[in-house]
Design an enzyme around this catalytic site. Structure first.
Site, PDB file in Angstrom:
ATOM      1  CE  LYS A 137     -92.543  81.875  21.888  1.00 48.84           C
ATOM      2  NZ  LYS A 137     -93.141  80.628  21.510  1.00 48.84           N
ATOM      3  CB  THR A 138     -91.004  83.158  26.670  1.00 48.41           C
ATOM      4  OG1 THR A 138     -91.099  81.817  25.761  1.00 48.41           O
ATOM      5  CG2 THR A 138     -91.901  82.844  27.932  1.00 48.41           C
TER       6      THR A 138
ATOM      7  CG  ASP B 210     -96.398  82.126  22.832  1.00 47.85           C
ATOM      8  OD1 ASP B 210     -95.989  82.412  21.889  1.00 47.85           O
ATOM      9  OD2 ASP B 210     -96.400  81.464  23.748  1.00 47.85           O
ATOM     10  CD  GLU B 211     -95.508  78.523  19.929  1.00 49.29           C
ATOM     11  OE1 GLU B 211     -95.161  78.586  18.638  1.00 49.29           O
ATOM     12  OE2 GLU B 211     -94.945  77.783  20.737  1.00 49.29           O
TER      13      GLU B 211
ATOM     14  CD  GLN C 103     -90.041  77.425  15.798  1.00 46.31           C
ATOM     15  OE1 GLN C 103     -90.023  76.583  16.626  1.00 46.31           O
ATOM     16  NE2 GLN C 103     -89.462  78.746  16.038  1.00 46.31           N
TER      17      GLN C 103
ATOM     18  NE  ARG D 185     -86.839  73.092  18.338  1.00 45.83           N
ATOM     19  CZ  ARG D 185     -87.235  74.592  18.765  1.00 45.83           C
ATOM     20  NH1 ARG D 185     -87.581  74.536  20.110  1.00 45.83           N
ATOM     21  NH2 ARG D 185     -87.345  75.315  17.726  1.00 45.83           N
TER      22      ARG D 185
END
Length: 794
Positions: A44-45, A228-229, A261, A645
């Site tokens: 994503k980043t 983002d997010e 998430q 994770r």
DNA sequence: TTGAGTGCATTTTTT
DNA sequence: ATGCACTCAA
């Protein structure tokens, strides 16, 4: 540029190399609204930063036309760092930062329109609560009925719904009073020249809403907005975004998020913003990033299977080319202590096998669970690091120092005044302060301004305090930030106080660290990425604010204010920085240590090996979450975050017995185990591990608990203690297992209706015999053994 | 003003 | 069990 006649841009090879088709599509999406569903570990980043770099490199936009919003400073920093490695850019022109950071930047430029004093300061959550507490006291309200923390929640909630005090629906007495407190708190903040976090958002939203010229300017300026997010945005943040880039204005808005998430509903996040966005912006481009580059197949299978149980999903499944990898290992422990013990042995084995300790994470649902694990790690002499403690700028001594600094900037800041007026002690007690507050209230002035109204000894002590602040200010005019700090620490008596305090060494160190932080802020940060006001021509009519000469030599002078030409001092800028960025929480961050944290704080991180502990009904999923509607689904998303994770190895564990709030709980294993694919799991035998059975284990247990954490100095600094055999505690000797017809307390039982449970208590005998059983999701039940058919299991 | 003693809550948390 | 916030006596 009209976004609809998008020219063909030469694809610069380097940037777009190695992107998968979906990533490529996201990076090169046309300049119109797009929604990216970015699964965990899907790059994503990378997509976000490459997108910005690509936009810049293809000349579609210049730095000034880009706004990229994140939630955390860490994310913002990472974006900026990665961007600068891809492309030499002038970062100053871009608006990359957190929601709050960008709001601050905005309000610094438009403070007048926003009705704020130029040097307004920012209250953190703690400051805000204590300010509210003062309001409640001043209104002589009952603090039992109006608990400051809860009132703070109410006010923040109202602000996040865009409501000012008059907008509050006062249907009952309680709400009426809350609205009155809110109003009084606002007045107080205005008097003192401070704003809280929610106010930063709301105030800038209102300026955009009410000032057409400003609104049009920014809408024209930001051709590309990236968020983002997105699943974590609240109502106000989404509304704020729509002010900067409303639907149908031809701006490109790229929202990146993952509904699976979304774990912050409890603090106002609305996953619904994602589907609202899709609808309101008539999004044609929904791109799913489902290729995972982080974890092996078994781990992803577990994640996919689990999350598929949630309804109301946008729908997404992670996949990998990495192969199945190791199975997900599951361990059932007899006690929380045994769980910790097992986990440590496993972690040690991984470490011996060549894995860095910092690549091993131990996750838990609630902070209370960390104790046993810490204790075990400590006794084993393994370095560890716990996330989520006090952060640097939140430490008492640092807050004291910052309060003095704030008073230099603005002596009318009553919050800061009260914090340090008698620290170090200078004979100003509760009575003196009460008198002073009365005087201030009567005249509507600040505490600082009301000092002369207090007579006698108290009055002269107060005057001395004012003189202290004033003289520090006079003495440090024109000095560097470092000199101001050093002077302040001496004159205030903080240094001396901690020098004489027997536990003051560490605090002194932190104060020294504060000077370093200030120094670093001035030099490296070129202070005021966020804090400094915008250049004068920023708002010139019709200005195309791209390519403006933003470069300011760092550490020189602050940028003059847009309207008055006044300068924001380095000190004020540093104070702002301190409020917006609480800093790291641990001194030895660089050490190779096992990482301990809640599942929440693990979001966004990844590790080679992850242990998810305490997977028990009531704990995870947490009992408090089961009552409200979406609660269980949010717990499941939390579990999903935890699972994803892990890169290589995932361990899940739970315990039959757990010490919580001073009481032993008998827990059933988490329902999440039933929601994982059996083929991906490997159940480890509990019997061959740990301390063996029965008495020996409990005995060890009791002794270990007794040793506690009290003697600890710090993580990882201690050697394994050498110890003599501990004496057998009397309570252990007397302990006799309660038994009834093959049933044993602490062991599993089966009931035809309620299913599996754990026997908690046995009472009475014969026809009168009763049993208390914890059936997990069916709750705790008392059963008459003459009626209920309970069969022991295991 | 400060220390000991008592009561109370204890999911998750960034800015 | 434990920490913290607050009360009361010295």
């Amino acid at each position: 540029m009209n976004p609809h006649d998008e020219p063909q841009h030469p694809a610069p090879g380097g940037l777009l190399k190695n992107l998968n088709p979906e990533q490529y599509a996201a990076v090169t999406a046309p300049a119109e609204p797009a929604l990216i569903l970015a699964g965990a570990g899907s790059g994503k980043t990378r997509v976000l930063t490459t997108r910005i770099a690509w936009l810049l490199q293809t000349g579609q936009v210049s730095p000034g036309g880009i706004m990229a919003v994140t939630f955390t400073n860490k994310a913002a920093k990472e974006m900026l760092t990665r961007l600068t490695t891809m492309l030499p850019v002038n970062a100053r022109g871009m608006w990359i930062g957190t929601f709050h950071g960008l709001c601050n930047r905005f309000l610094r430029a438009h403070w007048k329109l926003a009705g704020l004093p130029q040097g307004f300061q920012i209250l953190d959550a703690t400051d805000s609560v204590s300010a509210i507490k003062r309001v409640i006291k001043a209104m002589s309200l009952d603090e039992e009925r109006y608990v400051p923390k809860q009132v703070s929640w109410f006010i923040a909630g109202a602000k996040e719904d865009g409501l000012r005090p008059p907008d509050i629906d006062v249907h009952d007495e309680q709400t009426r009073t809350l609205a009155a407190i809110y109003q009084a708190y606002e007045d107080q903040c205005a008097r003192e020249g401070v704003v809280d976090f929610a106010e930063l958002m709301l105030r800038s939203y209102e300026v955009m809403r009410d000032q057409p010229a400003v609104r049009e300017h920014y809408q024209r300026r930001f051709r590309h907005v990236l968020v983002d997010e997105f699943q974590d945005t609240n109502k106000l943040q989404y509304a704020w975004l729509k002010m900067f880039a409303p639907p149908g204005q031809g701006q490109s808005v790229l929202a990146v998020g993952d509904d699976d998430q979304s774990i912050y509903a409890f603090r106002g996040a609305r996953v619904g913003n994602m589907s609202d966005f899709e609808r309101e912006y008539r999004v044609k481009n929904v791109i799913k990033l489902e290729q995972n580059y982080r974890s092996f197949g078994n781990i992803l299978d577990a994640a996919n299977e689990l999350i598929s149980r949630n309804s109301r999903r946008l729908g997404k499944e992670l996949r990998t080319d990495a192969g199945p990898g190791e199975p997900v290992r599951v361990y059932e422990a007899s006690s929380d202590f045994a769980e910790a013990q097992w986990l440590i042995e496993e972690a040690q084995a991984l470490h011996r096998g060549g894995m860095d300790r910092k690549e091993i994470a131990v996750l838990y649902r609630s902070n209370a669970q960390s104790r046993v694990i810490e204790s075990a790690l400590f006794n084993a002499g393994i370095p560890y690091r716990v996330y989520g403690g006090l952060r640097f700028f939140e430490r008492a001594e640092v807050k004291h120092a910052l309060a003095y600094l704030r008073l230099l900037e603005n002596p009318n800041d009553d919050t800061s005044f009260l914090r340090v007026v008698n620290f170090p002690a200078r004979g100003i007690g509760a009575r003196a302060i009460e008198l002073l507050q009365d005087a201030a209230r009567a005249s509507g002035r600040s505490l600082y301004q009301s000092v002369s109204a207090v007579a006698g000894k108290a009055g002269s002590n107060l005057k001395a305090f004012n003189d202290l602040v004033d003289s520090t200010r006079n003495l440090t005019v024109g000095h560097t930030l470092r000199e101001i700090l050093e002077q302040m620490l001496e004159i205030s008596g903080l240094n001396e106080f901690y020098r004489n305090d027997k536990d003051g060494a560490e605090r002194l160190e932190n104060l020294g660290e504060l000077i370093n932080a200030a120094e670093a802020f001035v030099t490296q940060e070129g202070f005021g990425k966020d804090a400094v006001a915008l250049p004068v021509d920023e708002l010139a009519p019709g200005a195309i604010s791209e390519g403006l000469p933003h470069a300011v030599a760092p550490a020189q002078v602050a940028t003059p204010d847009a309207e008055t030409g006044e300068i924001m001092s380095p000190l004020a800028a540093f104070l702002t920085h301190a409020s917006l960025e609480a800093g790291d929480n641990q001194a030895q961050a660089g050490q190779d240590a096992v990482q301990l944290m809640t599942v929440h704080s693990a979001k966004g991180l990844e590790f080679d090996a992850v242990f998810i502990t305490g997977l028990e009904e009531g704990l995870f999923p947490h009992e408090n979450s089961l009552s409200d509607g979406d609660g269980l689904e949010e717990e499941r998303r939390l579990m999903y975050v935890a699972i994803t994770r892990a890169r290589q190895r995932l361990y899940l564990c739970f315990s039959q017995t757990r010490m919580l709030h001073g009481q032993t709980r008998y827990n059933v294993k988490s329902r999440f185990f039933d929601e994982l694919p059996e083929a991906a799991l490997k159940w480890l035998s509990p019997r061959n591990q740990g301390f063996g059975s029965g008495f020996a284990r409990e005995y060890q247990d009791a002794w270990q608990r007794g040793s506690g954490l009290k003697s600890m100095v710090g993580a990882g600094r201690v050697e394994r203690p050498s110890y003599a055999e501990p004496p057998v505690p009397a309570s252990m000797k007397k302990k006799v297992a309660e038994e009834h017809g093959g049933l044993r307390v602490g062991k599993g039982v089966f009931h035809t209706k309620f299913g599996e449970g754990v026997l908690v208590t046995l009472e009475g005998s014969g026809a009168d015999a009763r049993a208390q059983v914890n059936f997990g999701r069916h709750g705790m039940k008392w059963l008459a053994l003459s009626v209920a058919k309970l069969t022991p299991i295991d």
